[in-house]
Design a protein around this motif. Sequence first.
Motif, PDB file in Angstrom:
ATOM      1  N   ALA A  84       0.657  16.404  -8.982  1.00 26.01           N
ATOM      2  CA  ALA A  84       0.502  17.856  -8.845  1.00 26.01           C
ATOM      3  C   ALA A  84       0.204  18.225  -7.403  1.00 26.01           C
ATOM      4  O   ALA A  84       0.083  19.393  -7.067  1.00 26.01           O
ATOM      5  CB  ALA A  84      -0.632  18.348  -9.744  1.00 26.01           C
ATOM      6  N   PRO A 108       5.211  19.139 -10.616  1.00 24.33           N
ATOM      7  CA  PRO A 108       5.458  20.231 -11.563  1.00 24.33           C
ATOM      8  C   PRO A 108       5.814  21.493 -10.799  1.00 24.33           C
ATOM      9  O   PRO A 108       5.353  21.694  -9.663  1.00 24.33           O
ATOM     10  CB  PRO A 108       4.120  20.376 -12.295  1.00 24.33           C
ATOM     11  CG  PRO A 108       3.109  19.890 -11.321  1.00 24.33           C
ATOM     12  CD  PRO A 108       3.779  18.785 -10.551  1.00 24.33           C
ATOM     13  N   ASP A 109       6.618  22.348 -11.396  1.00 24.10           N
ATOM     14  CA  ASP A 109       7.054  23.550 -10.681  1.00 24.10           C
ATOM     15  C   ASP A 109       5.930  24.540 -10.427  1.00 24.10           C
ATOM     16  O   ASP A 109       6.114  25.535  -9.735  1.00 24.10           O
ATOM     17  CB  ASP A 109       8.199  24.245 -11.421  1.00 24.10           C
ATOM     18  CG  ASP A 109       7.893  24.485 -12.891  1.00 24.10           C
ATOM     19  OD1 ASP A 109       6.704  24.392 -13.271  1.00 24.10           O
ATOM     20  OD2 ASP A 109       8.835  24.748 -13.662  1.00 24.10           O
ATOM     21  N   SER A 110       4.726  24.252 -10.982  1.00 23.30           N
ATOM     22  CA  SER A 110       3.568  25.120 -10.736  1.00 23.30           C
ATOM     23  C   SER A 110       2.692  24.629  -9.592  1.00 23.30           C
ATOM     24  O   SER A 110       1.660  25.221  -9.302  1.00 23.30           O
ATOM     25  CB  SER A 110       2.713  25.201 -12.010  1.00 23.30           C
ATOM     26  OG  SER A 110       2.258  23.906 -12.388  1.00 23.30           O
ATOM     27  N   PRO A 112       0.825  24.168  -6.239  1.00 18.36           N
ATOM     28  CA  PRO A 112       0.549  25.177  -5.207  1.00 18.36           C
ATOM     29  C   PRO A 112       1.262  24.866  -3.898  1.00 18.36           C
ATOM     30  O   PRO A 112       1.430  23.711  -3.520  1.00 18.36           O
ATOM     31  CB  PRO A 112      -0.971  25.107  -5.043  1.00 18.36           C
ATOM     32  CG  PRO A 112      -1.357  23.766  -5.555  1.00 18.36           C
ATOM     33  CD  PRO A 112      -0.382  23.420  -6.628  1.00 18.36           C
ATOM     34  N   GLN A 113       1.645  25.923  -3.195  1.00 16.45           N
ATOM     35  CA  GLN A 113       2.393  25.774  -1.957  1.00 16.45           C
ATOM     36  C   GLN A 113       1.615  25.000  -0.903  1.00 16.45           C
ATOM     37  O   GLN A 113       2.202  24.260  -0.115  1.00 16.45           O
ATOM     38  CB  GLN A 113       2.776  27.151  -1.411  1.00 16.45           C
ATOM     39  CG  GLN A 113       3.694  27.095  -0.186  1.00 16.45           C
ATOM     40  CD  GLN A 113       4.973  26.322  -0.431  1.00 16.45           C
ATOM     41  OE1 GLN A 113       5.645  26.537  -1.429  1.00 16.45           O
ATOM     42  NE2 GLN A 113       5.299  25.396   0.452  1.00 16.45           N
ATOM     43  N   LYS A 133      11.067  19.063  -7.779  1.00 17.83           N
ATOM     44  CA  LYS A 133      10.328  19.923  -8.708  1.00 17.83           C
ATOM     45  C   LYS A 133      10.941  19.833 -10.102  1.00 17.83           C
ATOM     46  O   LYS A 133      12.159  19.897 -10.257  1.00 17.83           O
ATOM     47  CB  LYS A 133      10.363  21.382  -8.242  1.00 17.83           C
ATOM     48  CG  LYS A 133       9.473  21.690  -7.068  1.00 17.83           C
ATOM     49  CD  LYS A 133       9.490  23.196  -6.802  1.00 17.83           C
ATOM     50  CE  LYS A 133       8.561  23.564  -5.667  1.00 17.83           C
ATOM     51  NZ  LYS A 133       8.530  25.035  -5.434  1.00 17.83           N
ATOM     52  N   TYR A 136       6.834  21.725 -15.981  1.00 21.39           N
ATOM     53  CA  TYR A 136       5.570  21.043 -16.252  1.00 21.39           C
ATOM     54  C   TYR A 136       5.695  20.068 -17.408  1.00 21.39           C
ATOM     55  O   TYR A 136       5.154  18.955 -17.350  1.00 21.39           O
ATOM     56  CB  TYR A 136       4.465  22.063 -16.553  1.00 21.39           C
ATOM     57  CG  TYR A 136       3.105  21.413 -16.769  1.00 21.39           C
ATOM     58  CD1 TYR A 136       2.256  21.196 -15.695  1.00 21.39           C
ATOM     59  CD2 TYR A 136       2.697  20.988 -18.031  1.00 21.39           C
ATOM     60  CE1 TYR A 136       1.023  20.583 -15.868  1.00 21.39           C
ATOM     61  CE2 TYR A 136       1.475  20.376 -18.221  1.00 21.39           C
ATOM     62  CZ  TYR A 136       0.639  20.169 -17.136  1.00 21.39           C
ATOM     63  OH  TYR A 136      -0.575  19.553 -17.327  1.00 21.39           O
ATOM     64  N   PRO A 240      -3.308  27.138 -17.569  1.00 23.47           N
ATOM     65  CA  PRO A 240      -3.232  26.839 -16.130  1.00 23.47           C
ATOM     66  C   PRO A 240      -4.255  27.668 -15.358  1.00 23.47           C
ATOM     67  O   PRO A 240      -4.613  28.775 -15.770  1.00 23.47           O
ATOM     68  CB  PRO A 240      -1.799  27.249 -15.765  1.00 23.47           C
ATOM     69  CG  PRO A 240      -1.059  27.325 -17.051  1.00 23.47           C
ATOM     70  CD  PRO A 240      -2.065  27.719 -18.085  1.00 23.47           C
ATOM     71  N   ASP A 244      -6.110  23.012 -10.260  1.00 23.64           N
ATOM     72  CA  ASP A 244      -4.917  22.289 -10.703  1.00 23.64           C
ATOM     73  C   ASP A 244      -5.060  20.774 -10.595  1.00 23.64           C
ATOM     74  O   ASP A 244      -4.227  20.040 -11.119  1.00 23.64           O
ATOM     75  CB  ASP A 244      -3.713  22.743  -9.878  1.00 23.64           C
ATOM     76  CG  ASP A 244      -3.909  22.491  -8.386  1.00 23.64           C
ATOM     77  OD1 ASP A 244      -4.680  23.242  -7.757  1.00 23.64           O
ATOM     78  OD2 ASP A 244      -3.308  21.543  -7.865  1.00 23.64           O
ATOM     79  N   GLU A 462      -1.992  34.317 -11.631  1.00 20.60           N
ATOM     80  CA  GLU A 462      -1.838  32.864 -11.715  1.00 20.60           C
ATOM     81  C   GLU A 462      -2.390  32.306 -13.019  1.00 20.60           C
ATOM     82  O   GLU A 462      -1.771  31.480 -13.667  1.00 20.60           O
ATOM     83  CB  GLU A 462      -2.553  32.207 -10.536  1.00 20.60           C
ATOM     84  CG  GLU A 462      -2.485  30.684 -10.527  1.00 20.60           C
ATOM     85  CD  GLU A 462      -3.221  30.090  -9.339  1.00 20.60           C
ATOM     86  OE1 GLU A 462      -4.314  29.534  -9.538  1.00 20.60           O
ATOM     87  OE2 GLU A 462      -2.706  30.198  -8.220  1.00 20.60           O
ATOM     88  N   ASP A 463      -3.572  32.815 -13.404  1.00 12.32           N
ATOM     89  CA  ASP A 463      -4.184  32.253 -14.611  1.00 12.32           C
ATOM     90  C   ASP A 463      -4.761  33.321 -15.533  1.00 12.32           C
ATOM     91  O   ASP A 463      -5.379  32.998 -16.541  1.00 12.32           O
ATOM     92  CB  ASP A 463      -5.276  31.237 -14.245  1.00 12.32           C
ATOM     93  CG  ASP A 463      -6.318  31.825 -13.283  1.00 12.32           C
ATOM     94  OD1 ASP A 463      -6.882  31.055 -12.499  1.00 12.32           O
ATOM     95  OD2 ASP A 463      -6.563  33.045 -13.321  1.00 12.32           O
TER      96      ASP A 463
END
Length: 697
Positions: A84, A108-110, A112-113, A133, A136, A240, A244, A462-463
């Motif tokens: 992650a 996972p595509d989630s 963080p940048q 990517k 998830y 989520p 993370d 985000e959550d």
Amino acid sequence: MRRVSRAESIAAAKRIAGKVTRTPLVKLNWTRPDAPDLEIYLKLENLQPVSSFKVRGAVNVIQARLAAGKSSDVQNMHVVTCSAGNMGQGVAYAAVSVGCKKCTIIVPDSAPQAKLSAMERWNSPKTEVCIIKVPYERWWNIVLTSDVTKEMGSEPTTFIHPVVDQDNMTGHSTMGLEIEQDLPEVEACYVAWGGGGCCSGIASILCESGAKMFSCEPETANPIAVSWPKKEITAPDYRPSFVDGCGGKTVLPAMWPLAQELLTGAETVGLTEIEIAIATLLRRNRTVAEGAGACAVAAAMFGEGAKKFKKVVCVVCGGCLDSSKLVEFLGKHGEEAATERIASIESPQKKQKLADGHDHRTLASAFGGAKIFSAQDVKRFLPMEQCIGSTAEALKALSSGAGFMPVRAVTKLPLPDKKLGFVASMPSYFEGYCGCKLITVFPGNQAPLSSHQGLVMLCSGEDGRILSLSDAHKVTMIRTAASSAVATNLLALKRPGMTLAILGTGHQAESHFEAMLAVRSDFITQVNLWGRSQVKVEKLRHVCEELLSKRTSQRAVSFKLFVEPSAQHAVADADIVCTVTSATSPILCGAWLKSGAHVNAVGACTPAFSEFDATCLEKSRCFCDTREACLREPGDILGPIGEGSIAAEKVFEAEIGEVLEKGIHRSDEDITFYKAVGIALADLTAARLITSNLSKA
């Protein structure tokens, strides 16, 4: 998976020396008010080259496999991991440091940048770092099965599992050796549980000396905590969040026996406590921790179990946190937030006040630390000039598609005696925030009770955490007028000696007066106030005069009061007209409007209400805030369409958000007309502005 021996840990420490930082153990510069003898120490793994402990395991795995001959020569070695974020950075760093040919990280595509950027940074001429990517669910399947053939095909690779790898866990165990050396009297250790490798590795060493070991997980993803009392793997209610790097959907079967053998207990930590821990670490120790890194610290700062110890160690396992999150948490939680949080958790009196609905701070804690803004708070933190800017942003987002909002759901209540009452909900999403306004509308309410009551909820996109709850009446009062100001600034003429006419005497009349001055203060010299009650019109004038007195560099404005059945005389010479009533039949006729006038009509938002006649639409260039809602909700639009006076597709020339993007040309003779029913995106941007301004106060 098995427990790491001390000899294996010592060998790993020698193997990773020179490539991994021997991190310090420092004392947290904060004392629990309910446990003054407790000393909390921080194992600062965020100081590793990749800002995470993961580098220990990654370097040890590659070095151990090369030493054991389990991989080809290092120049041809292609290492692969699934991560992650932090393990990916660790493996990338390790691959580059030993000279591997390639490193592939499946994320996972989630992810963080901040962590993706950190991984990409390690790309070098000798070692290619590649990121793939995947959804998830697919990523989690790789974690469970170690099968990467779908991504890598038949290419020979060395797969490094982020958790279920004995050499990986052995690398992590070296932290236990260092903690033992730096604080021999350690009584307990708190470590975030992601997959369990870090926690189990450290516990393998510290448990030999009798130290207690506690796993720590966020409330949104706590498989160990829910499995612990049942003594069997149990899936949590997974959601989520910004935390993370720890927690998950389940406990990995290979790690469950180790958890049962080595852990003393499993702690669940609230997201608010983690946010406060992040803010406290930065303020008190100048340390940046990510969600997982602060999770263990929060468990010691706020958990009941930590109070029985004198010396505990919290592993700050990583420091990869998006800067926007850090700014957000610092803004939300002040210098004394940790002490205040202890008080709110500890005090039975505060808990009773919460049950009675009297304590503002504790009420906020019940919503996960959300800020609660009263009408006075909204007035303070949502100044009109700034709200005009945030509303323009919302209008552009709606028309461009950058923001999302469905048409509001409005329910007419079956009230007795033909009384009108409505309940409406207005959700929206824009730029990482979501929210909803829930209001009641009772037009017959008498002062001081407003016709509009409710709240605006601002949440993290985000959550879903609730960030703030604001008084909806005051937000609506300001942002509706701000919307009219945006339209007026775009559509109304600018000429000396302009007359403003306000039809209506309620709260929107007050806010529209302020909003019109905000965009035409250099031109308005006369204000016509119209209503059917002498008392209300006089009161409105006093309010307007008070607003005028607070403005600097404001030219003189004269007032004319019109207390008449008809508003014709009030609008006859008006350059700008604002209709802000709850009229159920037209109070404005198009025949009365002079050439070049501009109208803002905001009072009618359901089929039961109507402020103007069809002639207003027929002789004007018409614009709106939201074409979809304006063609299906207000009576003063539905009526003319239903009567055939005007075709639905010809009512509006454009949404005002489109005008903001493309501009408009108008002649001095054009009559422009702005119809607004209100957009939820404007509530969202207003709530975001309120919350932001609080952090700057």
